[in-house]
Write a protein that holds these residues in place. Structure first.
Motif, PDB file in Angstrom:
ATOM      1  N   GLY A  34      -0.157  -0.843   6.599  1.00  0.00           N
ATOM      2  CA  GLY A  34       1.263  -0.704   6.267  1.00  0.00           C
ATOM      3  C   GLY A  34       1.541   0.427   5.283  1.00  0.00           C
ATOM      4  O   GLY A  34       2.577   0.431   4.613  1.00  0.00           O
ATOM      5  N   ALA A  35       0.631   1.376   5.183  1.00  0.00           N
ATOM      6  CA  ALA A  35       0.833   2.518   4.279  1.00  0.00           C
ATOM      7  C   ALA A  35       1.769   3.513   4.948  1.00  0.00           C
ATOM      8  O   ALA A  35       1.541   3.900   6.090  1.00  0.00           O
ATOM      9  N   PRO A  36       2.815   3.939   4.257  1.00  0.00           N
ATOM     10  CA  PRO A  36       3.723   4.910   4.876  1.00  0.00           C
ATOM     11  C   PRO A  36       3.125   6.297   5.021  1.00  0.00           C
ATOM     12  O   PRO A  36       3.549   7.069   5.867  1.00  0.00           O
ATOM     13  N   VAL A  37       2.112   6.612   4.188  1.00  0.00           N
ATOM     14  CA  VAL A  37       1.598   7.982   4.115  1.00  0.00           C
ATOM     15  C   VAL A  37       0.080   8.009   4.169  1.00  0.00           C
ATOM     16  O   VAL A  37      -0.589   7.234   3.476  1.00  0.00           O
ATOM     17  N   LEU A  38      -0.448   8.963   4.951  1.00  0.00           N
ATOM     18  CA  LEU A  38      -1.859   9.321   4.857  1.00  0.00           C
ATOM     19  C   LEU A  38      -1.941  10.622   4.058  1.00  0.00           C
ATOM     20  O   LEU A  38      -1.320  11.630   4.431  1.00  0.00           O
ATOM     21  N   VAL A  52       0.859  -1.189   0.000  1.00  0.00           N
ATOM     22  CA  VAL A  52       0.000   0.000   0.000  1.00  0.00           C
ATOM     23  C   VAL A  52       0.893   1.238   0.000  1.00  0.00           C
ATOM     24  O   VAL A  52       1.685   1.442   0.919  1.00  0.00           O
ATOM     25  N   SER A  53       0.780   2.052  -1.048  1.00  0.00           N
ATOM     26  CA  SER A  53       1.633   3.245  -1.147  1.00  0.00           C
ATOM     27  C   SER A  53       1.090   4.397  -0.314  1.00  0.00           C
ATOM     28  O   SER A  53       1.855   5.218   0.198  1.00  0.00           O
ATOM     29  N   VAL A  91       3.122   6.768  10.697  1.00  0.00           N
ATOM     30  CA  VAL A  91       2.445   7.208   9.471  1.00  0.00           C
ATOM     31  C   VAL A  91       2.822   8.657   9.186  1.00  0.00           C
ATOM     32  O   VAL A  91       2.655   9.534  10.045  1.00  0.00           O
ATOM     33  N   LEU A  92       3.330   8.904   7.976  1.00  0.00           N
ATOM     34  CA  LEU A  92       3.623  10.271   7.555  1.00  0.00           C
ATOM     35  C   LEU A  92       2.337  10.951   7.088  1.00  0.00           C
ATOM     36  O   LEU A  92       1.442  10.299   6.562  1.00  0.00           O
ATOM     37  N   LEU A  93       2.285  12.264   7.269  1.00  0.00           N
ATOM     38  CA  LEU A  93       1.128  13.034   6.793  1.00  0.00           C
ATOM     39  C   LEU A  93       1.540  13.778   5.526  1.00  0.00           C
ATOM     40  O   LEU A  93       2.483  14.578   5.544  1.00  0.00           O
TER      41      LEU A  93
END
Lengths: 270, 270
Positions: free
Chosen positions: B95-99, B60-61, B134-136
């Motif tokens: 497991g997504a690095p970014v929201l 998941v990107s 999680v990065l925003l």
């Protein structure tokens, strides 16, 4: 009605009416200025238009539009320059101080090249305009029009382009519809001060679907008109304020209902 | 297919398909990443979605979307914060690095106040996101959406907002549809470098009528994709590149025709 001494009715706001009809209505409703579009000049001819306006005692705040400089071939760009010279002649004949430039979009994917064609185009007509006493007003258009109408989208970009030319020749037209969302809006209005040649008002309706026809009557949308007007006032700009609305509902109103509504909204919202 | 090792299929590009269907299709067509939208999580539930993605071996990107911070009342703004915390939980679980943050529009005419609500909203969730890894990613939206979806419209504005927070917590998502027209685009991509958390591709179709649904397949519009991609590459960004297209025609394509077309256009146009 001192409160409307700077009000100008931009003719596109009654695009289905004739020039003579609009001029007559402005005179009857004591609106002192009109902004004239060239496609309506074609209907009557320039000489007749000049007489109609003069006889009615209405002043022309601007002629719209010159510009549309970018094109795929040198020949076509040359034809655009010729057309801009005709627009300058028309503005001069009508006593309009300003020709509004809608700069044009790229003929391909190269927006940087298109921006250069705009700069070259303005350079090619600047002397001609100055000799005829017509100012060139670059109107940045909302980025929604970047692909089809103007590669010049922001007040800052229009100002920097104008600044390549001497003061008193090329300036900027600020239309709230195109600029209201700009994160640096108030700073940019301030910076534009010595170059500001026109101020157009209308509103941004919600929800927006067709962005070309999404303009509304002042007070019916989300634009902070009073705050923007105050910023424009602080620049020292004291010329005409044009009401310019592309909207099917507005275009369907009888002009003798439309002009009183515009006067009321101009006084209460702008 | 090494050439598509960074390709991500943003789920909105097949908005009518189920999450399981999209994940399965990505696995079969060897597309390594998927961008997930939260309204599709609701259909299956988070736990099932996590299993579907994990079992398929698709990464998941990003998760879309958090944000929508501005609201008329303190209570409603509080509910939006709560919802953003749920979005962070979902991103972490997947497991997504970014929201991705679509920041939201003003509830009234005061766009300056709305921008402050966005800053306050991000401040309210920044620690929570960091604790969950999680990065925003602030996604500036095209100014055509300023009244309805995001008061944050430009790359420069998104970057400056991100810079109020520590590096490695809040960054920026660059989507070509929203930023291609920016007169300072290449300078701004360079400035955004250390904060760039995502890159979305599609195209701007001409003529544009409904700006929400006007996105096209890469190569079918006016955006200089290769030039923008090269600028993004120069920043050092080497993460997933998401294909995100809102378009009725694209949505009507069978997914087993759509994904090969996306791979082909990604390789030939981006």
């Amino acid at each position: 009605m001192n409160g409307i001494s700077r009000l100008s009715f931009n003719q596109i706001t009654a695009d289905r009416a004739s020039l003579a009809g609009v001029v007559d209505a402005c005179a009857r409703h004591e609106i002192p200025y009109i902004g004239i579009w060239r496609h309506h000049l074609k209907d009557v001819g320039l000489d007749a238009a000049v007489r109609v306006v003069r006889d009615a005692g209405v002043r022309v705040s601007s002629v719209c539009r010159g510009g549309m400089f970018p094109a795929a071939t040198r020949e076509e760009r040359g034809r655009r320059i010729d057309d801009n010279r005709r627009a300058i002649d028309e503005a001069a004949a009508l006593g309009a101080p300003v020709l509004v430039l809608v700069c044009g979009a790229a003929p391909d994917r190269d927006i940087a090249a298109a921006r250069q064609m705009v700069a070259d185009g303005i350079a090619a007509i600047a002397d001609y305009a100055a000799e005829r006493g017509v100012l060139l007003g670059i109107e940045p258009l909302h980025p929604a029009f970047a692909a089809e109408r103007s590669c010049i989208t922001m007040l800052s970009e229009a100002r920097q382009l104008a600044e390549r030319f001497p003061l008193g020749r090329v300036g900027v037209i600020a239309d709230v519809y195109h600029i209201w969302w700009d994160p640096d809006l108030y700073l940019e209005i301030e910076r534009t001060a010595p170059r500001l040649l026109g101020f157009h008002v209308n509103d941004w309706l919600v929800p927006a679907t067709n962005v070309l026809m999404n303009r509304g009557m002042m007070g019916e949308g989300v634009i902070e008109l009073r705050r923007i007007r105050a910023a424009v006032d602080r620049t020292g700009y004291d010329g005409p304020i044009e009401v310019e609305i592309f909207n099917e509902e507005v275009w369907s109103m009888p002009i003798d209902e439309l002009l009183p509504l515009i006067k009321e909204r101009y006084l209460s919202c702008v």
